[in-house]
Design a protein around this motif. Structure first.
Motif, short mmCIF file in Angstrom:
data_model
loop_
_atom_site.label_atom_id
_atom_site.label_comp_id
_atom_site.label_asym_id
_atom_site.label_seq_id
_atom_site.Cartn_x
_atom_site.Cartn_y
_atom_site.Cartn_z
N HIS A 86 19.73 1.15 0.08
CA HIS A 86 20.31 0.01 0.80
C HIS A 86 20.18 0.14 2.31
CE1 HIS A 86 21.79 -2.48 -2.48
NE2 HIS A 86 21.98 -1.35 -3.14
N ARG A 87 20.08 1.35 2.83
CA ARG A 87 19.76 1.49 4.25
C ARG A 87 18.36 0.95 4.54
NH1 ARG A 87 22.18 7.54 5.64
NH2 ARG A 87 24.29 6.85 6.22
N LYS A 88 17.41 1.31 3.69
CA LYS A 88 16.04 0.81 3.86
C LYS A 88 16.01 -0.71 3.74
CE LYS A 88 13.85 4.98 1.97
NZ LYS A 88 13.08 5.54 0.84
N HIS A 89 16.74 -1.21 2.74
CA HIS A 89 16.73 -2.65 2.51
C HIS A 89 17.41 -3.40 3.65
CE1 HIS A 89 17.93 -6.48 0.47
NE2 HIS A 89 16.69 -6.37 0.05
N LEU A 90 18.50 -2.87 4.16
CA LEU A 90 19.19 -3.53 5.27
C LEU A 90 18.29 -3.63 6.50
CD1 LEU A 90 21.74 -4.83 6.39
CD2 LEU A 90 22.60 -2.53 6.92
N ALA A 91 17.49 -2.60 6.73
CA ALA A 91 16.55 -2.65 7.85
C ALA A 91 15.55 -3.79 7.66
CB ALA A 91 15.83 -1.31 7.99
N GLN A 92 15.09 -4.00 6.41
CA GLN A 92 14.16 -5.08 6.13
C GLN A 92 14.84 -6.44 6.30
OE1 GLN A 92 13.21 -3.50 2.14
NE2 GLN A 92 11.07 -3.46 2.78
N VAL A 93 16.07 -6.55 5.83
CA VAL A 93 16.81 -7.81 5.96
C VAL A 93 17.03 -8.13 7.44
CG1 VAL A 93 19.00 -8.98 5.47
CG2 VAL A 93 17.94 -7.54 3.72
N ARG A 94 17.40 -7.13 8.22
CA ARG A 94 17.63 -7.36 9.65
C ARG A 94 16.36 -7.80 10.37
NH1 ARG A 94 21.64 -2.12 10.63
NH2 ARG A 94 23.60 -3.23 10.16
N ALA A 95 15.24 -7.21 10.02
CA ALA A 95 13.97 -7.60 10.65
C ALA A 95 13.64 -9.04 10.32
CB ALA A 95 12.86 -6.67 10.19
N LEU A 96 13.82 -9.43 9.06
CA LEU A 96 13.53 -10.80 8.65
C LEU A 96 14.52 -11.77 9.30
CD1 LEU A 96 11.73 -12.55 6.87
CD2 LEU A 96 13.32 -12.14 4.97
N ALA A 97 15.77 -11.38 9.40
CA ALA A 97 16.77 -12.24 10.03
C ALA A 97 16.46 -12.47 11.51
CB ALA A 97 18.16 -11.63 9.86
N ARG A 98 16.01 -11.42 12.19
CA ARG A 98 15.63 -11.58 13.61
C ARG A 98 14.49 -12.58 13.74
NH1 ARG A 98 16.52 -5.93 13.78
NH2 ARG A 98 14.29 -5.54 13.46
#
Length: 206
Positions: A86-98
C-alpha cells in the motif's frame, strides 16, 4: 522480541509470497463501460482516487499495527505485506492525482481512525481475529469501489491503475480471509462469508 503463535503458519508463507510479486502490476486491458456520462465518469474517477488513497492510508497503519501487536505469524506477515504494497500503491495514486489536480486525504478518515484505535486496545488472539476480520471487510469495500471505476472510467491513467489495483486487493482479501477462517471461533465463520466466498472455501476444503 515477541514470540508468536504458529496457528496460521502456512498462510504466513502465502502472505510473504504475495509480497514477493510485483505490486499492482497491470493486467490485460478490458472493455470500458459507456453507461455513465463523461462528466459522471470523471467525477467517479476523482471520488475513487480519494477513496483508494484513504484506503491505502488505513492499510498502511493497520499493517504497522499488525507487525507490532500480532499474536500469530500469519497476521504479522500479512501486515508487513500490506505496509509494503500500500505504500507503493499510495505513491502511484498520489502521482496520478497530481496529474489530475486532485487533492487527496493526508490523514485517516474518522471511521478508520476509530477502527485503528479499537484494534490498538485489543491483545492476543482477540486482536488477530478482529484485525483479520476488519481486513476482509475493508478489502471488500476497496474491491467494489475499484471494480466500479474500472468499468466506468474513460481516463487511461485511472483505468490502468484501477485494473492493476483490483487483483492485488483481491489477494489481500483472500489472505486475510484465509487467516480469519483458521483463527476465528468456528460458529462465526459462516456468518462472515458471502455465497461466492463460502463456495470457494468449501471447494478448497477449508
Amino acid at each position: 522480541m515477541k514470540t508468536r503463535l504458529l496457528i496460521p503458519a502456512a498462510l504466513a508463507a502465502g502472505a510473504l509470497a504475495l509480497g514477493s510479486a510485483p505490486a499492482f502490476a497491470a493486467p490485460a486491458a478490458q472493455p470500458v463501460s459507456r453507461q455513465a456520462t463523461a462528466a459522471q465518469a470523471a467525477a467517479m474517477d476523482v471520488a475513487w482516487l480519494k477513496a483508494i488513497a484513504a484506503s491505502d492510508l488505513f492499510e498502511i497503519r493497520a499493517g504497522q499495527l499488525a507487525i507490532d501487536r500480532a499474536e500469530t505469524i500469519g497476521v504479522a506477515a500479512l501486515g508487513a505485506v500490506l505496509v509494503a504494497d500500500h505504500r507503493k500503491h499510495l505513491a502511484q495514486v498520489r502521482a496520478l492525482a497530481r496529474a489530475h489536480d486532485v487533492t487527496l486525504p493526508t490523514k485517516l478518515a474518522p471511521a478508520d481512525a476509530a477502527a485503528i484505535e479499537k484494534l490498538a486496545g485489543l491483545d492476543g488472539l482477540e486482536f488477530d481475529r478482529n484485525w483479520a476480520r476488519k481486513q476482509v471487510s475493508a478489502h471488500r469495500k476497496a474491491i467494489l469501489l475499484t471494480g466500479e471505476t474500472r468499468m466506468t472510467s474513460r481516463d487511461p491513467g485511472v483505468l490502468a491503475l484501477a485494473r492493476a489495483t483490483l487483483p492485488v486487493v483481491k489477494m489481500h482479501r483472500d489472505a486475510a480471509l484465509g487467516i480469519w477462517i483458521i483463527i476465528a471461533p468456528a460458529e462465526n465463520v459462516t456468518d462472515e462469508l458471502d455465497d461466492a466466498t463460502a463456495h470457494a472455501v468449501h471447494s478448497a476444503g477449508l
